[in-house]
Design an enzyme around this catalytic site. Structure first.
Site, PDB file in Angstrom:
ATOM      1  CG  HIS A  13      -2.222  -0.579   0.993  1.00 17.50           C
ATOM      2  ND1 HIS A  13      -2.039  -2.762   0.835  1.00 17.50           N
ATOM      3  CD2 HIS A  13      -2.706  -0.754  -0.143  1.00 17.50           C
ATOM      4  CE1 HIS A  13      -2.909  -2.723   0.758  1.00 17.50           C
ATOM      5  NE2 HIS A  13      -4.100  -1.838  -0.313  1.00 17.50           N
TER       6      HIS A  13
ATOM      7  CB  CYS B  49     -10.932  -0.076  -8.615  1.00 15.74           C
ATOM      8  SG  CYS B  49     -11.343  -1.172  -7.148  1.00 15.74           S
TER       9      CYS B  49
HETATM   10  C1  PEP Z   1      -6.970  -4.103  -5.138  1.00 15.40           C
HETATM   11  O1  PEP Z   1      -6.806  -5.950  -4.456  1.00 15.40           O
HETATM   12  O2  PEP Z   1      -6.786  -4.447  -6.665  1.00 15.40           O
HETATM   13  C2  PEP Z   1      -7.520  -2.956  -5.047  1.00 15.40           C
HETATM   14  C3  PEP Z   1      -8.028  -2.471  -5.759  1.00 15.40           C
HETATM   15  O3  PEP Z   1      -7.408  -2.957  -3.614  1.00 15.40           O
HETATM   16  P1  PEP Z   1      -6.893  -2.263  -2.454  1.00 15.40           P
HETATM   17  O4  PEP Z   1      -5.157  -2.130  -3.595  1.00 15.40           O
HETATM   18  O5  PEP Z   1      -6.330  -1.456  -1.132  1.00 15.40           O
HETATM   19  O6  PEP Z   1      -6.264  -3.597  -1.930  1.00 15.40           O
END
Ligand code: PEP
Ligand code: MG
Length: 755
Positions: free
Chosen positions: A361, A673
């Site tokens: 993240h 996304c």
């Molecule tokens: C994903 O897992 O692709 C996503 C968009 O969520 P995050 O990266 O916040 O876990």
């Protein structure tokens, strides 16, 4: 043998530095095995020569001077074969290479084992003996075990730069390889971020004012003494006299004739208070740990505890305000999104972390902020780099120190080129993401920080495909209230209206922790994450949904999205709660429509349930970051397996096809996304698959738009058909790059841009 082993490991781990650790190990191993020679050879940083680093039995003068090429002699053979070589008489082996400087003439028996760390050879550990004899199996096993322990010590030394002295040419640029975290390059001053109350990670820094550091220390000591006295008082009656006496020992240790005096002396030698504390405490811990008497050995823990207490005091109240130069490059073992938030954002020009990978993240947040980032750069000598000029190469994923004038100029040229490319793309801002032959797709942004709003609008985003609500939660020291949340959400909704804003309900767990809501699990990615947490805490969920609904009043552009859904009942339960929250909000007299509710497809189970989920909800959105991690069983944060993490893996591509198909059958909109949406190559494939919207970080939006606008939909569909027939993710990834290059999109490919 086990006891000897334990003792050796303990001693070596508490040695003052690498040199003493190696000397100690050579001595102890020779004694334990009753041989005549034990030597340690380590690879230099070029990876081309084994340097004799320590030896008991060979000539002292040879240490640090003698070296062998990677294919030279028996040492080279052990390294090449990556397994032990056990010879009764080394002299008769064809690869034997006589080193006259070492005085090894009389030694015939030879046992060499490689020192391996994570699949890489770091050096070779050797024992030799005068008599020709074969070392037996238990001796071989002992040496292999010792070598495994040695590998951790050496890897640590590499990471902290203690091995840099091995380099013959000190002034050459030092390049530390990692992975690209966020593309771009930056030149600036390294600032080390280190976790609080962790003595081992305190860097050496010079004090600005020696007397001020001394008084900082004295007031910290005073507070610790008061705390210890209070502890002693509280323990009265509960502990016997003997245990009570321990508190007196603590207090005596803190006395100016003991630790305190030594720390002050270190400060006066030119260390800041925290660094002086670390040096003194670590030296005492080592001494205690080497003692034979068990009682005295245990005192090491007391010293460590005292050290931590003093450090916590030094870091808390009178914390020296960390200075961030205008061009700061943040360095750290592990940098979390929360740590990033604590630094003035306009000063962060680059980031390099030892841990993490492209899908951590922190890397995602860095990409959203447009900060060039390198992750998983294991070899970085953090403490030594602190304060030095460094270059972050986020295209190739490396950190460069000691750059020559020419190299620096090359990077300056790349930085300028990137700015020009961005400026060239600005003109696309108002234009739609439409192929040459008119096939249209929505390009949206992923947001989380307030700064994302302006960056996204500047780039012409058509709404928000993923608003990570956990980010504002991370920046606080408690859960934000309903009203606080309402205000934050309102700002997002208002900024993008009339475009839709897809707000994801709180997605914590995994690698996303809230400081005030700790989740401790053995296996967090398979544990209590996302919707699982919020369904167990409807009070948190309801407050969040109510705040979202209230924030949308009069705007009507809210969409709610649920993370980590595995089963239909989770979607149903959440929908039920959302409906209840909506009724409550309406009862309060706030007139808002019931927003569309969607689910993220990010675990394999959801891929196979996509149709059933699509029947129940209003839209689907694929989170390819987690989906890739769970499909391939590759932790998205683990640099060890980062090479295996590949969203072009055929399993991922075919899973995506299943999801689009399911949504199409149920006539529900479907988007992506995850980070795949933000790479020109994969964005074209997703477009061809039939996703209606791609949501990505603002920094990539114009590049993706440029890629879409430069091709015909037929080109993307042909490419998709070709790669769907392939069975190797690496090949697919290279093939896509190649086709994009051929189509004139080469300049949009991040990783191409580097020296
Ligand atoms: C994903 O897992 O692709 C996503 C968009 O969520 P995050 O990266 O916040 O876990
Ligand atoms: Mg996810």
């Amino acid at each position: 043998m086990l006891d000897t082993l334990r003792r050796i490991v303990q001693e070596v781990n508490s040695a003052a530095d690498l040199k003493s650790a190696l000397d100690l190990m050579a001595r102890r191993v020779r004694d334990a095995m009753g041989t005549e020679v034990c030597s340690i050879y380590l690879l230099d940083s070029s990876g081309q020569r084994y340097v004799l680093m320590a030896s008991e039995g060979l000539k002292r003068e040879a240490i640090g001077r003698v070296s062998l090429g990677i294919a030279e002699g028996l040492i080279g053979q052990v390294g090449l074969r990556e397994e032990p070589i056990n010879l009764e008489d080394a002299f008769v082996h064809p690869k034997f290479h006589y080193l006259s400087e070492t005085g090894e003439d009389p030694f015939h028996a030879f046992l060499g084992v490689p020192v391996m760390h994570h699949g890489r050879v770091l050096g070779v550990l050797v024992v030799q003996q005068r008599d020709a004899r074969r070392f037996d199996q238990s001796e071989e096993a002992f040496l292999v075990t010792i070598s495994a322990q040695l590998s951790a010590v050496v890897a640590h030394a590499r990471a902290t730069g203690a091995l840099d002295d091995l380099d013959t040419q000190e002034l050459l640029p030092k390049i530390y390889d990692g992975q690209p975290g966020a593309s771009g390059a930056a030149i600036g001053t390294a600032v080390l971020l280190f976790p609080p109350a962790d003595l081992g990670s305190v860097p050496d820094r010079e004090p600005e004012n020696i007397d001020a550091e001394v008084s900082l220390l004295e007031s910290a000591l005073m507070r610790v003494r008061t705390d210890v006295r209070a502890l002693a008082d509280r323990a009265k009656g509960r502990l016997g006299n003997e245990e009570q006496a321990l508190f007196d020992v603590y207090l005596r240790m803190l006395d100016k004739h003991a630790l305190a005096g030594e720390i002050v002396a270190k400060i006066r030698e030119g260390h800041w208070a925290q660094g002086a504390l670390r040096i003194v405490i670590e030296a005492h811990i080592r001494n205690f740990e080497l003692m034979d008497d068990e009682y005295l050995r245990e005192r090491a823990a007391d010293v460590r505890d005292l050290g931590r207490r003093v450090l916590a005091e030094l870091q808390s109240r009178n914390r020296r305000v960390q200075e961030f130069p205008e061009q700061s490059i943040l360095l750290g073992e592990e940098i979390t999104p929360t740590m990033l938030m604590e630094v003035p954002q306009d000063r962060i020009k680059g980031i390099a972390a030892v841990q993490g990978s492209r899908n951590s993240h922190m890397a995602i947040v860095a990409r959203a902020m447009g900060i060039p980032t390198v992750v998983g750069a294991q070899g970085m000598p953090l403490k030594q780099l602190d304060g030095k000029e460094v270059i972050v190469d986020g295209f190739r994923g490396r950190l460069v120190a000691n750059a020559s004038v020419e190299l620096k100029q090359q990077f300056e040229a790349i930085i300028a080129e990137e700015l020009t490319l961005q400026a060239g793309l600005e003109k696309l801002r108002e234009l739609p993401a439409e192929t040459e032959d008119g096939y249209r797709i929505q390009v949206q942004v992923n947001t989380g920080l307030m700064t994302d709003i302006s960056r996204s609008l500047e780039r012409g985003a058509e709404g928000v495909g993923l608003y990570r609500t956990e980010i504002p939660f991370m920046m606080r020291d408690r859960f934000p209230s309903e009203e606080e949340q309402r205000q934050i959400y309102r700002e997002q909704l208002q900024a993008f209206a009339p475009y839709p804003v897809t707000m994801r309900t709180l997605d914590v767990g995994g690698d996303k922790a809230l400081p005030y809501f700790p989740i401790k699990e053995e296996n967090p990615f398979l544990g209590w994450r996302g919707i699982r947490v919020t369904l167990d805490h409807p009070e948190i969920f309801m407050v969040q949904v109510r705040a979202m609904l209230k924030a949308s009043q009069g705007l009507d552009n809210l969409r709610i999205m649920l993370p980590m859904v595995t089963s239909v009942f989770e979607a149903e339960d959440a929908q039920h709660l959302i409906h209840r929250a909506w009724l409550e909000v309406c009862e309060e007299g706030i007139d808002v429509p019931m927003p569309p509710v969607g689910v993220m497809i990010e675990v394999p189970a959801a891929v196979y349930q996509a149709r059933a989920l699509a029947q129940r909800v209003d839209f689907l959105s694929v989170g390819t970051n987690d989906l890739t991690q769970y499909l391939l069983a590759v932790d998205r944060n683990n640099r060890q397996v980062a090479d295996l993490y590949n969203s072009y893996h055929p399993a991922v591509l075919h899973a995506l096809m299943l999801v689009v198909e399911a949504a199409r059958e149920e006539e529900k909109p479907v988007s992506v996304c995850g980070e795949m949406a933000g790479e020109p190559g994969s964005a074209l494939l997703l477009t061809a698959m039939g996703f209606q919207a791609l949501s990505m970080n603002a920094s990539n939006l114009l590049k993706v738009k440029a890629a879409i606008r430069k091709v015909k939909i037929g080109f993307a569909r042909k490419l998709l058909n070709e790669v769907l027939a392939m069975d190797n993710g690496e090949v697919i990834s290279s093939y896509v790059d190649l086709q994009l290059e051929k189509a004139g999109l080469g300049e949009l490919l991040h990783h191409r841009r580097s020296v």
